[in-house]
Design an enzyme around this catalytic site. Structure first.
Site, short mmCIF file in Angstrom:
data_model
loop_
_atom_site.label_atom_id
_atom_site.label_comp_id
_atom_site.label_asym_id
_atom_site.label_seq_id
_atom_site.Cartn_x
_atom_site.Cartn_y
_atom_site.Cartn_z
N CYS A 106 24.73 -57.77 -12.74
CA CYS A 106 23.56 -58.62 -12.51
C CYS A 106 22.34 -57.78 -12.13
O CYS A 106 22.05 -56.76 -12.73
CB CYS A 106 23.90 -59.67 -11.47
SG CYS A 106 22.67 -60.97 -11.25
N GLY A 107 21.62 -58.18 -11.11
CA GLY A 107 20.39 -57.51 -10.72
C GLY A 107 20.55 -56.06 -10.34
O GLY A 107 19.58 -55.29 -10.41
#
Length: 207
Positions: A106-107
């Site tokens: 993800c991020g």
């Protein structure tokens, strides 16, 4: 005798840590003889995106690559809203430089992109334009898959990346990298938890 570093995995934790992204990974590592230790910017408690309070086992400045089998980084709002999590990206660099693998989902992939760690490695994320917005130079190495492991070169550690909707594939790559399951059981594990294939359960229970 196996050293503790060979069976200790470090999980980075910070405010808005996306707690669902590593649930499969950490649960099944723990069930297979690994110790998961949490690492915060300090030892002060953090609150996950799901509202859980986590007390880090150690602070980031206490973390050494030689004491770890793997560093795991998850998504969090902080990867896209400032520089507070940049020290974890720098820690990832020190791990990879020391030949110790890193897994980012993800991020956290954007954090690694900004650190320059994806410029020369095969990688994936949520979508290619999410990483392109970081201004990184690795767009040609982006792979449209659920999760990918880059083997690394010149003694560098291997790097796993995945998008936010792929926690099961992320776990699969971690288990393959660490040798948690043989190929047959790894395939069965993925089919069970990703595809709800009940027949795979018998394979996992077999000797």
């Amino acid at each position: 005798m196996t050293s503790s570093s060979a069976t200790t995995v470090h999980l980075a934790v910070y405010d808005t840590f996306a707690d669902w992204e590593t649930g499969y990974t950490t649960a099944h590592l723990t069930q297979n003889g690994y110790t998961v230790r949490t690492v915060g910017l300090s030892r002060e408690p953090v609150t996950t995106m799901g509202g859980l309070r986590v007390q880090p086992d150690l602070a980031l400045d206490e973390l050494r690559p030689q004491d770890s089998a793997l560093l795991i980084l998850t998504g969090a709002a902080g990867w896209d809203t400032g520089e507070a999590l940049n020290p974890f990206a720098r820690a990832a660099r020190s791990f990879l430089d020391a030949g110790v693998p890193v897994a980012a989902i993800c991020g956290a992939t954007a954090g690694l992109a900004r650190e320059g760690l994806l410029d020369d490695r095969a990688h994936t994320s949520a979508v290619s334009f999410y990483l392109a917005a970081t201004g990184y130079a690795g767009g040609e190495r982006y792979v449209e898959v659920d999760a990918v492991t880059d083997a690394g070169t010149d003694g560098a550690g291997r790097l796993i990346t995945a998008g936010p909707t792929e926690p099961v594939a992320f776990a699969r790559e971690v288990f393959a990298l660490l040798g948690v399951y043989d190929e047959k059981k790894l395939d069965a594990w993925y089919r069970l938890f990703h595809d709800s294939d009940a027949s795979a359960y018998e394979v996992l229970q077999g000797e």
